[in-house]
Design an enzyme around this catalytic site. Structure first.
Site, PDB file in Angstrom:
ATOM      1  N   GLN A  14       0.821  -1.199   0.000  1.00 58.40           N
ATOM      2  CA  GLN A  14       0.000   0.000   0.000  1.00 58.40           C
ATOM      3  C   GLN A  14       0.862   1.258   0.000  1.00 58.40           C
ATOM      4  O   GLN A  14       1.787   1.398   0.795  1.00 58.40           O
ATOM      5  CB  GLN A  14      -0.916   0.003   1.232  1.00 58.40           C
ATOM      6  N   CYS A 103      -2.014  -7.000   6.670  1.00 52.25           N
ATOM      7  CA  CYS A 103      -1.483  -5.635   6.726  1.00 52.25           C
ATOM      8  C   CYS A 103      -1.245  -5.225   8.179  1.00 52.25           C
ATOM      9  O   CYS A 103      -2.166  -5.253   8.999  1.00 52.25           O
ATOM     10  CB  CYS A 103      -2.441  -4.655   6.058  1.00 52.25           C
ATOM     11  N   GLY A 229       8.084  -8.152  -2.372  1.00 47.52           N
ATOM     12  CA  GLY A 229       7.614  -6.778  -2.260  1.00 47.52           C
ATOM     13  C   GLY A 229       8.761  -5.809  -2.144  1.00 47.52           C
ATOM     14  O   GLY A 229       9.207  -5.224  -3.127  1.00 47.52           O
ATOM     15  N   ARG A 230       9.294  -5.645  -0.928  1.00 46.63           N
ATOM     16  CA  ARG A 230      10.395  -4.705  -0.723  1.00 46.63           C
ATOM     17  C   ARG A 230      11.610  -5.068  -1.571  1.00 46.63           C
ATOM     18  O   ARG A 230      12.283  -4.192  -2.112  1.00 46.63           O
ATOM     19  CB  ARG A 230      10.763  -4.655   0.759  1.00 46.63           C
TER      20      ARG A 230
END
Length: 325
Positions: A14, A103, A229-230
């Site tokens: 997000q 999340c 992701g990262r």
């Protein structure tokens, strides 16, 4: 060494992996799927424009420009409304539905969404079941979870609930909510135990940053799918690095990506969007590229779009001149 090529999915981050970043990263990689930023569902059937804003790929058959399918992720706690919005997302062209149960944001958890659901496996079951029943069987339903809220003692109960509710696959981030993103807290072993327990595919997520860490994760978990992701922001060609054991992208190529990104048209940008996102991305890039530290120092005090764009263009020009010499 594991020689089979894993499925690689681009994670839903997000405020980070937005439509512009998805467009860019899927063009230079070999992702099997990307998941949208979450669509927050409360107590209504959302308008179509909400889905199109967060996942504009729906306007082109549910694919990025390079042909990577997009799966809409829903976040919420009310089964009925999650089901109705899941149905709408499928009608609009989403390749399946992902349900966010991981999340760690305080804001999200404060409204009983995301990782807060890990405290209530029964609610996860009811919500997943409602989504599954609302979505055609040909369309996959996936759930993204963490190992628990403050400990991993309920991870099997949560995973079992998701499978029993009819989910087609599950992505497990190998940390609890309270672990945050601390590297030393990653628990691939727990992901492996979940994988052994379930009959549906389990996708491993967390601390997959290069070829070696991907190999180690797969060896420990026995998962045939990975979500990144990262790491995908640290190393912009990470999916190819993992799949084919190629070298990370050269800094000169990264500069070209930054140039492409800052020049992407954004009709909703009031002048600050790309400024903030470029600075944010440089913070991720500096984990793999020391040059990103220097570039951030140059742009960090710049507040105008034109100023940041000029600095990026100048960096590209300097690099091309150096390479030519």
């Amino acid at each position: 060494m594991i020689k089979s090529i894993p499925r690689i999915m681009l994670a839903p981050m997000q405020g980070v992996l937005d439509p512009f970043m998805r467009k860019l990263l899927t063009a230079y990689n070999d992702y099997d799927l990307c998941v949208s930023e979450f669509v927050r569902v409360v107590d209504q059937r959302l308008p179509k424009k909400t889905f199109y804003r967060l996942a504009p790929e729906l306007l082109q058959g549910g694919l990025t420009d390079s042909g990577t399918p997009i799966r809409v992720q829903l976040l919420g706690q009310y089964p009925q409304w999650l089901a109705e919005n899941a149905q709408l997302a499928i009608e609009l062209g989403s390749y399946g539905i992902d349900f966010n149960c991981g999340c760690p944001s305080k804001t999200v958890n404060g409204s009983h969404g995301g990782a807060a659901l890990l405290k209530d496996p029964e609610l996860i079951y009811c919500a997943t079941k409602a989504i599954r029943e609302a979505v055609p069987k040909a369309q996959p339903v996936s759930v993204k979870m963490r190992l628990g809220w403050d400990c991993a003692s309920q991870c099997f109960e949560i995973a079992d609930a998701i499978q029993q509710a009819g989910a087609d696959e599950i992505t497990v981030h190998g940390r609890t909510k309270q672990d945050g993103y601390r590297a030393e807290r990653i628990n691939w072993q727990a992901i492996g135990q979940i994988q052994q327990r379930l009959n549906i595919p389990v996708i491993a997520n967390g601390e997959i940053l290069d070829f070696n860490s991907a190999q180690k994760c797969r060896e420990i978990t026995a998962c045939c799918g990975l979500m990144i992701g990262r790491g995908a922001l640290n190393t912009p060609n990470l999916s190819k690095v993992i799949k084919y054991n190629v070298a990370k992208m050269a800094w000169s190529e990264v500069l070209q990506l930054l140039y492409e990104y800052v020049n992407m048209p954004n009709e909703r940008d009031s002048g600050f969007y790309h400024v903030a996102r470029i600075k944010q991305w440089l913070h991720y890039l500096d984990k793999a590229y020391p040059e990103a530290v220097d570039l951030f120092q140059i742009v960090k005090t710049e507040h105008s779009y034109d100023g940041v764009k000029a600095h990026i263009e100048k960096a590209v020009g300097r690099n091309e001149k150096t390479n030519f010499q």
